[in-house]
Design a protein around this motif. Structure first.
Motif, PDB file in Angstrom:
ATOM      1  N   LYS A   1      24.701  51.172   2.991  1.00 21.78           N
ATOM      2  CA  LYS A   1      23.376  51.368   3.600  1.00 21.78           C
ATOM      3  C   LYS A   1      22.420  51.990   2.601  1.00 21.78           C
ATOM      4  O   LYS A   1      22.787  52.889   1.853  1.00 21.78           O
ATOM      5  CB  LYS A   1      23.486  52.278   4.824  1.00 21.78           C
ATOM      6  CG  LYS A   1      24.077  51.601   6.020  1.00 21.78           C
ATOM      7  CD  LYS A   1      23.949  52.486   7.235  1.00 21.78           C
ATOM      8  CE  LYS A   1      24.426  51.735   8.455  1.00 21.78           C
ATOM      9  NZ  LYS A   1      24.128  52.447   9.686  1.00 21.78           N
TER      10      LYS A   1
ATOM     11  N   LEU B   1      15.948  49.757   4.605  1.00 22.83           N
ATOM     12  CA  LEU B   1      15.800  48.630   5.520  1.00 22.83           C
ATOM     13  C   LEU B   1      15.933  49.085   6.969  1.00 22.83           C
ATOM     14  O   LEU B   1      16.486  50.141   7.250  1.00 22.83           O
ATOM     15  CB  LEU B   1      16.867  47.574   5.205  1.00 22.83           C
ATOM     16  CG  LEU B   1      16.878  47.045   3.775  1.00 22.83           C
ATOM     17  CD1 LEU B   1      18.101  46.158   3.554  1.00 22.83           C
ATOM     18  CD2 LEU B   1      15.601  46.288   3.467  1.00 22.83           C
ATOM     19  N   SER B   2      15.461  48.243   7.866  1.00 20.76           N
ATOM     20  CA  SER B   2      15.599  48.561   9.286  1.00 20.76           C
ATOM     21  C   SER B   2      17.080  48.531   9.672  1.00 20.76           C
ATOM     22  O   SER B   2      17.896  47.893   9.001  1.00 20.76           O
ATOM     23  CB  SER B   2      14.817  47.562  10.136  1.00 20.76           C
ATOM     24  OG  SER B   2      15.447  46.295  10.123  1.00 20.76           O
ATOM     25  N   GLU B   3      17.402  49.178  10.764  1.00 21.36           N
ATOM     26  CA  GLU B   3      18.792  49.234  11.232  1.00 21.36           C
ATOM     27  C   GLU B   3      19.327  47.832  11.502  1.00 21.36           C
ATOM     28  O   GLU B   3      20.486  47.531  11.229  1.00 21.36           O
ATOM     29  CB  GLU B   3      18.877  50.109  12.479  1.00 21.36           C
ATOM     30  CG  GLU B   3      20.289  50.437  12.897  1.00 21.36           C
ATOM     31  CD  GLU B   3      21.074  51.225  11.856  1.00 21.36           C
ATOM     32  OE1 GLU B   3      22.293  50.966  11.718  1.00 21.36           O
ATOM     33  OE2 GLU B   3      20.505  52.099  11.188  1.00 21.36           O
ATOM     34  N   ARG B   4      18.480  46.955  12.029  1.00 21.35           N
ATOM     35  CA  ARG B   4      18.883  45.573  12.336  1.00 21.35           C
ATOM     36  C   ARG B   4      19.250  44.815  11.053  1.00 21.35           C
ATOM     37  O   ARG B   4      20.267  44.126  10.998  1.00 21.35           O
ATOM     38  CB  ARG B   4      17.754  44.868  13.068  1.00 21.35           C
ATOM     39  CG  ARG B   4      18.111  43.484  13.500  1.00 21.35           C
ATOM     40  CD  ARG B   4      17.009  42.885  14.352  1.00 21.35           C
ATOM     41  NE  ARG B   4      17.345  41.530  14.705  1.00 21.35           N
ATOM     42  CZ  ARG B   4      16.477  40.560  14.811  1.00 21.35           C
ATOM     43  NH1 ARG B   4      15.206  40.797  14.627  1.00 21.35           N
ATOM     44  NH2 ARG B   4      16.872  39.345  15.129  1.00 21.35           N
TER      45      ARG B   4
ATOM     46  N   GLU C   1      20.065  46.210   8.142  1.00 19.94           N
ATOM     47  CA  GLU C   1      21.255  46.880   7.583  1.00 19.94           C
ATOM     48  C   GLU C   1      22.517  46.337   8.247  1.00 19.94           C
ATOM     49  O   GLU C   1      23.503  46.049   7.579  1.00 19.94           O
ATOM     50  CB  GLU C   1      21.177  48.400   7.790  1.00 19.94           C
ATOM     51  CG  GLU C   1      20.068  49.087   7.055  1.00 19.94           C
ATOM     52  CD  GLU C   1      20.428  49.522   5.648  1.00 19.94           C
ATOM     53  OE1 GLU C   1      21.533  49.236   5.177  1.00 19.94           O
ATOM     54  OE2 GLU C   1      19.562  50.160   5.034  1.00 19.94           O
TER      55      GLU C   1
END
Length: 112
Positions: free
Chosen positions: A87, A91-94, A96
């Motif tokens: 990670k 970046l966004s969690e989605r 990632e």
């Protein structure tokens, strides 16, 4: 990767390196500490062996083992690749999560 998958991957890499689990424990100890305390090295070897069979071992612990393995000089000499996504926090969690899934798929394909 989950705990079981990481444990299996570590064992697979140990086979490629021709290392025992005890050897992994020693290498992890040397990577972490600057002394040669025989008693502590032995304790660390046993801890690593248990971590590789317990279903309750945290993935962070196993991932730290993987990081040390893939950065070891002997591993660098092998013709082996371990695709893992780390990670970035950028970046966004989605995204990632998607990148992690892609890395897992690639890892599954090359380990067969």
């Amino acid at each position: 990767m989950g705990t079981t998958e990481l444990q299996e991957e570590i064992k697979r890499l140990l086979g490629k390196l021709k290392w025992s689990q005890k050897r992994l424990g020693r290498e992890l100890y040397y990577a972490k500490y600057d002394d040669d305390d025989v008693v502590e090295i032995s304790r660390h070897e046993e801890k690593v062996k248990k971590d590789l069979i317990r279903k309750s071992t945290k993935t962070e612990v196993l991932q730290s083992y993987m990081d040390i393995i893939v950065n070891h000089d002997e591993f660098q000499k092998l013709d082996t690749m371990v695709p893992t996504y780390q990670k970035t926090g950028v970046l966004s969690e989605r995204i990632e999560s998607g990148m992690n899934n892609i890395s897992k798929l690639v890892g599954d394909l090359i380990s067969k």
